[in-house]
Scaffold this motif. Structure first.
Motif, mmCIF file in Angstrom:
data_model
loop_
_atom_site.group_PDB
_atom_site.id
_atom_site.type_symbol
_atom_site.label_atom_id
_atom_site.label_comp_id
_atom_site.label_asym_id
_atom_site.label_seq_id
_atom_site.Cartn_x
_atom_site.Cartn_y
_atom_site.Cartn_z
ATOM 1 N N ARG A 81 1.151 -0.660 0.155
ATOM 2 C CA ARG A 81 0.102 -0.339 -0.299
ATOM 3 C C ARG A 81 0.699 1.263 0.716
ATOM 4 O O ARG A 81 1.671 1.591 0.320
ATOM 5 C CB ARG A 81 -0.816 0.432 1.384
ATOM 6 C CG ARG A 81 -2.037 0.368 0.758
ATOM 7 C CD ARG A 81 -2.724 1.155 2.489
ATOM 8 N NE ARG A 81 -3.577 -0.601 1.945
ATOM 9 C CZ ARG A 81 -5.217 -0.534 1.409
ATOM 10 N NH1 ARG A 81 -4.898 0.342 0.235
ATOM 11 N NH2 ARG A 81 -5.195 -1.681 1.579
ATOM 12 N N LEU A 82 0.653 2.281 -1.096
ATOM 13 C CA LEU A 82 1.172 3.584 -0.762
ATOM 14 C C LEU A 82 0.705 4.556 0.175
ATOM 15 O O LEU A 82 -0.275 5.060 -0.286
ATOM 16 C CB LEU A 82 1.357 3.954 -2.157
ATOM 17 C CG LEU A 82 1.451 5.218 -2.948
ATOM 18 C CD1 LEU A 82 2.981 5.253 -2.508
ATOM 19 C CD2 LEU A 82 1.254 5.419 -3.880
ATOM 20 N N LEU A 83 1.591 4.707 1.055
ATOM 21 C CA LEU A 83 1.283 5.975 2.116
ATOM 22 C C LEU A 83 1.710 7.120 2.069
ATOM 23 O O LEU A 83 0.807 8.016 2.757
ATOM 24 C CB LEU A 83 1.907 4.857 3.938
ATOM 25 C CG LEU A 83 1.607 3.461 3.886
ATOM 26 C CD1 LEU A 83 1.752 3.348 5.316
ATOM 27 C CD2 LEU A 83 -0.033 3.633 4.005
ATOM 28 N N ALA A 84 3.169 7.176 1.699
ATOM 29 C CA ALA A 84 3.441 8.244 1.969
ATOM 30 C C ALA A 84 4.300 8.670 0.283
ATOM 31 O O ALA A 84 4.783 7.810 -0.768
ATOM 32 C CB ALA A 84 3.903 8.790 2.614
ATOM 33 N N GLU A 109 3.784 -0.520 2.275
ATOM 34 C CA GLU A 109 3.773 -0.898 3.236
ATOM 35 C C GLU A 109 2.555 -2.039 3.613
ATOM 36 O O GLU A 109 2.064 -1.762 2.610
ATOM 37 C CB GLU A 109 3.468 -0.958 4.967
ATOM 38 C CG GLU A 109 4.196 0.353 5.295
ATOM 39 C CD GLU A 109 4.092 0.967 6.784
ATOM 40 O OE1 GLU A 109 2.898 0.883 7.285
ATOM 41 O OE2 GLU A 109 5.143 2.368 7.226
ATOM 42 N N GLY A 110 2.704 -2.733 3.885
ATOM 43 C CA GLY A 110 2.098 -4.051 4.073
ATOM 44 C C GLY A 110 0.499 -4.113 4.522
ATOM 45 O O GLY A 110 1.033 -3.250 5.355
ATOM 46 N N HIS A 151 -7.103 3.092 0.698
ATOM 47 C CA HIS A 151 -7.696 3.982 1.836
ATOM 48 C C HIS A 151 -6.283 3.952 2.914
ATOM 49 O O HIS A 151 -5.330 3.279 2.590
ATOM 50 C CB HIS A 151 -8.641 3.002 3.255
ATOM 51 C CG HIS A 151 -8.087 1.427 3.432
ATOM 52 N ND1 HIS A 151 -8.110 0.727 2.471
ATOM 53 C CD2 HIS A 151 -7.005 1.331 4.232
ATOM 54 C CE1 HIS A 151 -7.128 0.079 3.272
ATOM 55 N NE2 HIS A 151 -7.283 0.249 4.678
ATOM 56 N N MET A 152 -5.890 4.866 4.004
ATOM 57 C CA MET A 152 -5.265 5.260 4.189
ATOM 58 C C MET A 152 -5.759 4.302 5.822
ATOM 59 O O MET A 152 -6.358 4.796 6.621
ATOM 60 C CB MET A 152 -4.737 6.673 4.489
ATOM 61 C CG MET A 152 -4.242 7.625 3.054
ATOM 62 S SD MET A 152 -2.730 6.852 2.625
ATOM 63 C CE MET A 152 -1.748 6.992 4.183
ATOM 64 N N PRO A 153 -4.178 3.863 6.455
ATOM 65 C CA PRO A 153 -4.500 3.539 7.701
ATOM 66 C C PRO A 153 -4.143 4.830 8.615
ATOM 67 O O PRO A 153 -3.173 6.041 8.183
ATOM 68 C CB PRO A 153 -2.869 2.427 8.534
ATOM 69 C CG PRO A 153 -2.264 2.110 6.618
ATOM 70 C CD PRO A 153 -3.001 3.276 6.185
ATOM 71 N N PRO A 154 -5.170 5.193 9.999
ATOM 72 C CA PRO A 154 -5.224 6.180 11.334
ATOM 73 C C PRO A 154 -3.830 6.566 11.435
ATOM 74 O O PRO A 154 -2.998 5.404 12.209
ATOM 75 C CB PRO A 154 -6.466 5.302 11.603
ATOM 76 C CG PRO A 154 -6.707 3.982 11.649
ATOM 77 C CD PRO A 154 -6.039 3.654 10.464
ATOM 78 N N GLY A 155 -3.340 7.952 11.271
ATOM 79 C CA GLY A 155 -2.599 8.241 12.362
ATOM 80 C C GLY A 155 -1.078 7.736 11.281
ATOM 81 O O GLY A 155 -0.022 8.200 12.035
ATOM 82 N N ARG A 156 -0.702 7.877 10.499
ATOM 83 C CA ARG A 156 0.331 6.989 10.321
ATOM 84 C C ARG A 156 0.870 8.755 9.506
ATOM 85 O O ARG A 156 2.104 8.866 9.439
ATOM 86 C CB ARG A 156 0.206 6.223 9.130
ATOM 87 C CG ARG A 156 0.330 4.844 9.663
ATOM 88 C CD ARG A 156 0.910 4.921 10.996
ATOM 89 N NE ARG A 156 2.529 4.982 10.535
ATOM 90 C CZ ARG A 156 2.959 4.051 9.540
ATOM 91 N NH1 ARG A 156 3.107 2.712 9.426
ATOM 92 N NH2 ARG A 156 4.179 4.330 9.472
ATOM 93 N N LEU A 157 0.024 9.114 8.621
ATOM 94 C CA LEU A 157 0.771 10.074 7.604
ATOM 95 C C LEU A 157 0.263 12.132 8.198
ATOM 96 O O LEU A 157 -0.682 11.750 8.677
ATOM 97 C CB LEU A 157 0.030 10.402 6.781
ATOM 98 C CG LEU A 157 0.267 11.280 5.234
ATOM 99 C CD1 LEU A 157 1.695 11.013 4.939
ATOM 100 C CD2 LEU A 157 -0.801 10.894 4.090
ATOM 101 N N LEU A 158 1.167 12.128 8.943
ATOM 102 C CA LEU A 158 1.883 13.189 9.975
ATOM 103 C C LEU A 158 1.371 14.486 8.647
ATOM 104 O O LEU A 158 0.523 15.026 9.164
ATOM 105 C CB LEU A 158 2.987 13.386 10.290
ATOM 106 C CG LEU A 158 3.365 12.662 11.762
ATOM 107 C CD1 LEU A 158 4.382 13.286 12.406
ATOM 108 C CD2 LEU A 158 1.602 12.345 12.698
ATOM 109 N N VAL A 159 2.185 14.928 7.773
ATOM 110 C CA VAL A 159 1.706 15.970 6.729
ATOM 111 C C VAL A 159 1.651 15.615 5.484
ATOM 112 O O VAL A 159 2.979 14.616 5.329
ATOM 113 C CB VAL A 159 2.820 17.074 7.206
ATOM 114 C CG1 VAL A 159 2.699 18.016 6.188
ATOM 115 C CG2 VAL A 159 2.381 18.019 8.975
#
Length: 174
Positions: A81-84, A109-110, A151-159
């Motif tokens: 999953r593409l997080l940032a 991240e997986g 979707h994004m996992p909650p709390g992982r991307l700060l800015v």
């Protein structure tokens, strides 16, 4: 028989071009993306559709499931999953560290953190050039066929980088 062989020869380059540049199937092996992919028994392997055209047009976003070449073994394909994206800040799970994603890189991240080798556990930021495709659909098994949600996992991307750019435009360039 000759006509069938001739037709196959004429169609083959077109099929190869479609699979290489536009869309192609891929099997998902392993448990790093559970429960999103391979959520069945231990030996289940989902067949997904890889949308390669979107990547060539830079149409990917945070939260997308992507197909990418391993930074350590270029002959190996990974699904994460593409997080940032470049300029974003992410938290590192289990620590107080944060990481700024450098230019030309992303953070992947997986969905199953205990079973995933990814940016947080091993690679760090990975080059965007390693992304081969987006994963919009599960094709097989029929019981799981359908859209893969972004979707994004909650709390992982700060800015997000675009938020930082908006702040600069509101308060003037630094």
């Amino acid at each position: 028989m000759y006509q069938i062989a001739w037709r196959v020869l004429k169609v083959t380059p077109i099929l190869i071009a479609i699979e290489d540049c536009l869309y192609g199937p891929a099997f998902v092996k392993g448990r790093s993306m559970q429960p999103t992919l391979n959520s069945g028994e231990h030996d289940s392997n989902d067949l997904i559709l890889a949308d390669k055209w979107s990547i060539k047009l830079y149409r990917y976003r945070r939260g997308d499931v992507i197909l990418l070449r391993s930074p350590e073994k270029p002959g190996t394909m990974l699904i994460k999953r593409l997080l940032a994206l470049e300029g974003d800040w992410v938290t590192i799970p289990g620590s107080i560290e944060v990481e700024k994603i450098p230019k030309g890189h992303c953070w992947v991240e997986g969905d199953n953190p205990d079973m995933s080798t990814d940016s947080k556990s091993r690679f760090g930021p990975v080059p965007l050039a390693l992304i081969e495709g987006r994963v919009p659909f599960i094709l097989w098994p029929p019981s799981r066929a359908g859209r893969v949600n972004s979707h994004m996992p909650p709390g992982r991307l700060l800015v997000k980088n675009d938020e930082a750019l908006n702040d600069q435009s509101r308060f003037g360039a630094l």
